[in-house]
Motif scaffolding. Structure first.
Motif, PDB file in Angstrom:
ATOM      1  N   GLU A 137       7.907   3.210  -8.319  1.00 19.60           N
ATOM      2  CA  GLU A 137       7.161   3.165  -9.573  1.00 19.60           C
ATOM      3  C   GLU A 137       7.982   2.487 -10.672  1.00 19.60           C
ATOM      4  OE1 GLU A 137       6.188   7.168 -10.520  1.00 19.60           O
ATOM      5  OE2 GLU A 137       4.746   7.409  -8.890  1.00 19.60           O
ATOM      6  N   VAL A 138       9.274   2.636 -10.612  1.00 19.43           N
ATOM      7  CA  VAL A 138      10.166   2.079 -11.641  1.00 19.43           C
ATOM      8  C   VAL A 138      10.408   0.590 -11.422  1.00 19.43           C
ATOM      9  CG1 VAL A 138      12.475   2.238 -12.667  1.00 19.43           C
ATOM     10  CG2 VAL A 138      11.303   4.318 -11.902  1.00 19.43           C
ATOM     11  N   PHE A 139      10.542   0.189 -10.152  1.00 18.47           N
ATOM     12  CA  PHE A 139      10.892  -1.195  -9.820  1.00 18.47           C
ATOM     13  C   PHE A 139       9.705  -1.891  -9.166  1.00 18.47           C
ATOM     14  CE2 PHE A 139      14.793   1.270  -9.745  1.00 18.47           C
ATOM     15  CZ  PHE A 139      15.652   0.489 -10.528  1.00 18.47           C
ATOM     16  N   PRO A 140       9.292  -3.034  -9.708  1.00 12.98           N
ATOM     17  CA  PRO A 140       8.166  -3.769  -9.131  1.00 12.98           C
ATOM     18  C   PRO A 140       8.509  -4.376  -7.772  1.00 12.98           C
ATOM     19  CG  PRO A 140       8.615  -4.458 -11.402  1.00 12.98           C
ATOM     20  CD  PRO A 140       9.791  -3.654 -10.950  1.00 12.98           C
ATOM     21  N   PHE A 141       7.610  -4.223  -6.818  1.00 16.11           N
ATOM     22  CA  PHE A 141       7.707  -4.866  -5.507  1.00 16.11           C
ATOM     23  C   PHE A 141       6.402  -5.592  -5.240  1.00 16.11           C
ATOM     24  CE2 PHE A 141      11.143  -1.874  -5.085  1.00 16.11           C
ATOM     25  CZ  PHE A 141      12.050  -2.501  -4.234  1.00 16.11           C
ATOM     26  N   ASN A 142       6.462  -6.599  -4.367  1.00 18.38           N
ATOM     27  CA  ASN A 142       5.270  -7.380  -4.066  1.00 18.38           C
ATOM     28  C   ASN A 142       4.195  -6.553  -3.384  1.00 18.38           C
ATOM     29  OD1 ASN A 142       6.421  -9.705  -5.115  1.00 18.38           O
ATOM     30  ND2 ASN A 142       7.349 -10.288  -3.160  1.00 18.38           N
ATOM     31  N   SER A 143       4.629  -5.528  -2.661  1.00 19.44           N
ATOM     32  CA  SER A 143       3.693  -4.658  -1.962  1.00 19.44           C
ATOM     33  C   SER A 143       4.413  -3.365  -1.604  1.00 19.44           C
ATOM     34  CB  SER A 143       3.169  -5.323  -0.680  1.00 19.44           C
ATOM     35  OG  SER A 143       4.234  -5.515   0.238  1.00 19.44           O
ATOM     36  N   GLU A 144       3.633  -2.367  -1.214  1.00 20.05           N
ATOM     37  CA  GLU A 144       4.237  -1.103  -0.772  1.00 20.05           C
ATOM     38  C   GLU A 144       5.075  -1.327   0.474  1.00 20.05           C
ATOM     39  OE1 GLU A 144       2.824   3.399   0.508  1.00 20.05           O
ATOM     40  OE2 GLU A 144       1.434   2.062  -0.531  1.00 20.05           O
ATOM     41  N   ASN A 145       4.620  -2.222   1.345  1.00 23.80           N
ATOM     42  CA  ASN A 145       5.367  -2.539   2.560  1.00 23.80           C
ATOM     43  C   ASN A 145       6.706  -3.188   2.226  1.00 23.80           C
ATOM     44  OD1 ASN A 145       5.465  -2.662   5.510  1.00 23.80           O
ATOM     45  ND2 ASN A 145       5.388  -4.895   5.216  1.00 23.80           N
ATOM     46  N   ALA A 146       6.721  -4.032   1.194  1.00 28.58           N
ATOM     47  CA  ALA A 146       7.973  -4.672   0.775  1.00 28.58           C
ATOM     48  C   ALA A 146       8.982  -3.647   0.289  1.00 28.58           C
ATOM     49  CB  ALA A 146       7.690  -5.697  -0.325  1.00 28.58           C
ATOM     50  N   TYR A 147       8.479  -2.627  -0.423  1.00 29.83           N
ATOM     51  CA  TYR A 147       9.361  -1.552  -0.894  1.00 29.83           C
ATOM     52  C   TYR A 147       9.968  -0.805   0.282  1.00 29.83           C
ATOM     53  CZ  TYR A 147      10.645   3.117  -2.501  1.00 29.83           C
ATOM     54  OH  TYR A 147      11.315   4.286  -2.717  1.00 29.83           O
ATOM     55  N   TYR A 148       9.132  -0.389   1.231  1.00 25.59           N
ATOM     56  CA  TYR A 148       9.631   0.389   2.370  1.00 25.59           C
ATOM     57  C   TYR A 148      10.589  -0.430   3.229  1.00 25.59           C
ATOM     58  CZ  TYR A 148       6.777   4.427   1.356  1.00 25.59           C
ATOM     59  OH  TYR A 148       6.252   5.548   0.754  1.00 25.59           O
ATOM     60  N   ASN A 149      10.335  -1.705   3.393  1.00 24.61           N
ATOM     61  CA  ASN A 149      11.275  -2.547   4.137  1.00 24.61           C
ATOM     62  C   ASN A 149      12.605  -2.657   3.414  1.00 24.61           C
ATOM     63  OD1 ASN A 149       9.893  -3.244   6.490  1.00 24.61           O
ATOM     64  ND2 ASN A 149       8.759  -4.886   5.464  1.00 24.61           N
ATOM     65  N   PHE A 150      12.551  -2.791   2.096  1.00 28.13           N
ATOM     66  CA  PHE A 150      13.774  -2.913   1.296  1.00 28.13           C
ATOM     67  C   PHE A 150      14.636  -1.665   1.417  1.00 28.13           C
ATOM     68  CE2 PHE A 150      16.084  -2.199  -2.698  1.00 28.13           C
ATOM     69  CZ  PHE A 150      16.787  -3.394  -2.824  1.00 28.13           C
ATOM     70  N   ILE A 151      14.023  -0.503   1.231  1.00 28.94           N
ATOM     71  CA  ILE A 151      14.801   0.727   1.144  1.00 28.94           C
ATOM     72  C   ILE A 151      15.150   1.318   2.512  1.00 28.94           C
ATOM     73  CG2 ILE A 151      12.753   2.200   0.873  1.00 28.94           C
ATOM     74  CD1 ILE A 151      14.390   3.953  -1.017  1.00 28.94           C
ATOM     75  N   TYR A 152      14.239   1.216   3.482  1.00 30.89           N
ATOM     76  CA  TYR A 152      14.463   1.910   4.742  1.00 30.89           C
ATOM     77  C   TYR A 152      14.839   0.998   5.913  1.00 30.89           C
ATOM     78  CZ  TYR A 152      12.488   5.939   2.358  1.00 30.89           C
ATOM     79  OH  TYR A 152      12.260   6.976   1.482  1.00 30.89           O
ATOM     80  N   ASN A 153      14.783  -0.315   5.705  1.00 30.00           N
ATOM     81  CA  ASN A 153      15.149  -1.234   6.782  1.00 30.00           C
ATOM     82  C   ASN A 153      16.223  -2.223   6.337  1.00 30.00           C
ATOM     83  OD1 ASN A 153      13.302  -0.265   8.829  1.00 30.00           O
ATOM     84  ND2 ASN A 153      11.644  -1.217   7.667  1.00 30.00           N
ATOM     85  N   ASP A 154      15.846  -3.138   5.436  1.00 30.20           N
ATOM     86  CA  ASP A 154      16.741  -4.246   5.102  1.00 30.20           C
ATOM     87  C   ASP A 154      18.048  -3.803   4.449  1.00 30.20           C
ATOM     88  OD1 ASP A 154      14.713  -5.810   6.066  1.00 30.20           O
ATOM     89  OD2 ASP A 154      13.921  -6.355   4.085  1.00 30.20           O
ATOM     90  N   TYR A 155      17.992  -2.825   3.554  1.00 30.23           N
ATOM     91  CA  TYR A 155      19.198  -2.417   2.818  1.00 30.23           C
ATOM     92  C   TYR A 155      19.474  -0.913   2.931  1.00 30.23           C
ATOM     93  CZ  TYR A 155      18.898  -7.088   0.944  1.00 30.23           C
ATOM     94  OH  TYR A 155      18.840  -8.461   0.827  1.00 30.23           O
ATOM     95  N   ALA A 156      19.017  -0.325   4.011  1.00 34.88           N
ATOM     96  CA  ALA A 156      19.222   1.120   4.194  1.00 34.88           C
ATOM     97  C   ALA A 156      20.699   1.487   4.217  1.00 34.88           C
ATOM     98  CB  ALA A 156      18.537   1.593   5.476  1.00 34.88           C
TER      99      ALA A 156
END
Length: 204
Positions: free
Chosen positions: A44-63
């Motif tokens: 909610e604080v940081f804009p992402f292109n999509s909800e999927n982009a957020y989950y990939n960022f936090i739980y996959n790409d930069y976990a």
């Protein structure tokens, strides 16, 4: 009495670490003027292109970077936590056994292994770690919860002595109520009287 210590923004400096990697790796143009962590829900604080982009960022790409390599919330916290569990708790004169556990809700995918890596860096001898799918089940596991998470503070069972909440202050939990409040986990750990007061409260 079992004391649960939530990781994010209590032990692990998660929100600030997230901000760093978000600006460096995802959105170089993010406006930091008058920035505030107004919510603990970072999507909610940081804009992402999509909800999927957020989950990939936090739980996959930069976990690993976000959950594993993250620093602690205050200097010397590792030694303070170990001193509290290995010395302070054992020095308290009480028939009540005090146990400690580590909890961290909302862990998924690659973040789970990364969190265990973070815990290995702490050098803690705390045996029990709980990473629930449903965060509210944390209250079933403990008598005292130390957290910065507004949802966990709000979901505390309604009873005078059976459960105790300790809030660690952050920007996003200013309006959340708790039984006790500290500016940092270090402040709580630094004074043996704080733990003794918990015992008195718990025993009613």
């Amino acid at each position: 009495m079992k004391i649960a210590i939530d990781l994010n923004d209590v032990v692990r400096d998660f929100s600030n670490n997230f901000l760093r990697y978000y600006v460096e790796r995802y959105n170089h143009e993010f406006d930091l003027d008058d920035f505030e962590f107004w919510s603990h829900n970072l999507n909610e604080v940081f804009p992402f292109n999509s909800e999927n982009a957020y989950y990939n960022f936090i739980y996959n790409d930069y976990a690993f970077e976000l959950f594993g390599k993250c620093g602690v919330c205050s200097r010397n916290l590792e030694s303070e936590l170990n001193n509290w569990t290995e010395k302070t708790l054992k020095d308290i004169d009480s028939e009540e056994k005090i146990e400690v556990m580590i909890v961290s809700p909302n862990e998924y995918g690659a973040s789970i292994g990364s969190t265990y890596f973070f815990l290995s860096k702490l050098g803690t001898k705390i045996r029990e770690v709980y990473l629930p799918v449903n965060s509210e089940t944390i209250w079933d596991k403990c008598d005292v919860l130390i957290t910065a998470n507004p949802d966990l503070l709000l979901s505390k069972p309604d009873c005078e002595h059976c459960k105790i909440s300790i809030k660690i202050n952050t920007e996003y939990n200013k309006e959340s109520s708790s039984d006790y409040t500290f500016s940092s986990l270090s402040k709580f750990l630094s004074d043996k009287n704080n733990t003794e007061k918990l015992l008195e409260h718990y025993n009613g």
